[in-house]
Design an enzyme around this catalytic site. Structure first.
Site, PDB file in Angstrom:
ATOM      1  N   ARG A   1       0.853  -0.988  -0.164  1.00 43.88           N
ATOM      2  CA  ARG A   1      -0.045  -0.198   0.004  1.00 43.88           C
ATOM      3  C   ARG A   1       0.844   1.286  -0.095  1.00 43.88           C
ATOM      4  O   ARG A   1       0.488   2.261  -0.679  1.00 43.88           O
ATOM      5  CB  ARG A   1      -0.909  -0.141   1.116  1.00 43.88           C
ATOM      6  CG  ARG A   1      -2.310  -1.044   1.167  1.00 43.88           C
ATOM      7  CD  ARG A   1      -3.224  -0.924   2.176  1.00 43.88           C
ATOM      8  NE  ARG A   1      -2.527  -1.198   3.595  1.00 43.88           N
ATOM      9  CZ  ARG A   1      -2.517  -2.506   4.289  1.00 43.88           C
ATOM     10  NH1 ARG A   1      -3.266  -3.391   3.255  1.00 43.88           N
ATOM     11  NH2 ARG A   1      -2.043  -2.601   5.164  1.00 43.88           N
TER      12      ARG A   1
ATOM     13  N   ASP B   1      -0.410 -18.263   2.378  1.00 43.94           N
ATOM     14  CA  ASP B   1      -1.175 -18.384   3.933  1.00 43.94           C
ATOM     15  C   ASP B   1      -1.718 -19.777   4.105  1.00 43.94           C
ATOM     16  O   ASP B   1      -1.603 -20.430   5.418  1.00 43.94           O
ATOM     17  CB  ASP B   1      -2.472 -17.347   3.824  1.00 43.94           C
ATOM     18  CG  ASP B   1      -1.919 -16.124   4.113  1.00 43.94           C
ATOM     19  OD1 ASP B   1      -0.744 -15.617   4.495  1.00 43.94           O
ATOM     20  OD2 ASP B   1      -2.761 -15.172   3.838  1.00 43.94           O
TER      21      ASP B   1
ATOM     22  N   ASP C   1       0.014 -14.061  -1.544  1.00 46.55           N
ATOM     23  CA  ASP C   1      -0.136 -13.863  -0.184  1.00 46.55           C
ATOM     24  C   ASP C   1      -1.311 -15.041   0.335  1.00 46.55           C
ATOM     25  O   ASP C   1      -0.729 -15.901   1.304  1.00 46.55           O
ATOM     26  CB  ASP C   1      -0.692 -12.493   0.054  1.00 46.55           C
ATOM     27  CG  ASP C   1      -0.841 -12.117   1.579  1.00 46.55           C
ATOM     28  OD1 ASP C   1       0.310 -12.264   2.172  1.00 46.55           O
ATOM     29  OD2 ASP C   1      -1.631 -11.894   2.125  1.00 46.55           O
TER      30      ASP C   1
END
EC number: 2.7.8.-
Length: 238
Positions: free
Chosen positions: A74, A91, A87
């Site tokens: 971000r 995970d 991501d």
């Protein structure tokens, strides 16, 4: 609840660290990969040996990478489909390593087949809970339900219990029973969450079919769940 409040808190706390990594030229993908590798090492090296305290310490140090990499993306303005895919995929790998580590302990030195089975169920159900939401969204449904036990709850309950159970080796009596209790809680909670999401997808699918039928002026199919999603599922399987 944890996603709503704890994530926001730790995001603020970890922002300076994310900024530091950016200044050093570290990429969000690198943080994601290193974080997953650290979690896997902590879970698959320490847990099968029954070293729950130190294993949890290692995992905790790396598990926050899930917040750091997103924060970095971000700040850099680089949020991308690839980053989100990487991501989410890693995970699942990290979660599998944690519950796989528990299963290996109970299949070996822990000598408890029932808890080994519960650990495997936690591993599998966690993957399926995540899949149901992703699959529902991929066929155009909002899947407007979070459920009783999501990933954050699974990790916090399991890791806190594992870390505290590890204190038994430091002479704290009776605390080793926390982990078995936590695994049962996660297993039941994951099952409830899975049911919640499946029921929600079925309801939203029926509503979507009825809305489409009303818009086109045709009668809805008798069982919308058996129609569109499974046809699309066969395409995805290819």
């Amino acid at each position: 609840m944890l996603n709503k409040y704890a994530r926001a808190f730790f995001t603020r706390v970890l922002t300076p660290f994310a900024s530091f990594l950016i200044r050093r030229g570290v990429s969000p993908d690198t943080v994601t990969l290193l974080g997953t590798a650290g979690v896997m090492a902590g879970a698959l090296v320490f847990y099968p040996m029954g070293e729950f305290f130190w294993g949890t310490v290692v995992i905790t140090l790396f598990v926050f990478s899930d917040l750091v990499d997103g924060n970095m993306a971000r700040q850099l303005g680089r949020s991308s489909r690839w980053g989100a895919f990487l991501d989410s995929t890693l995970d699942r790998v990290a979660d599998g390593a944690i519950f796989g580590g528990f299963a290996l302990w109970y299949a070996g030195g822990g000598d408890d087949i029932a808890l080994c089975a519960v650990s495997i169920f936690c591993l599998a159900s966690g993957q399926v809970v995540s899949y149901t939401k992703a699959r529902g969204e991929s066929i155009g449904l909002p899947v407007a339900v979070n459920g009783l036990v999501e990933r954050a709850e699974r990790l916090v309950i399991s890791l806190v219990a594992a870390g505290l159970s590890g204190l038994h080796k430091f002479g704290v009596p009776g605390i080793q029973y926390l982990l078995p209790v936590a695994l049962w809680i996660v297993a039941v909670g994951s099952l409830v969450t899975l049911i919640q999401r499946v029921v929600t997808v079925r309801r939203e699918s029926a509503e979507a079919e009825e809305a489409a039928a009303a818009a086109s002026g045709t009668a809805p199919s008798p069982d919308p769940v058996e129609e569109q999603p499974r046809q699309q599922g066969s395409e995805a399987a290819k």
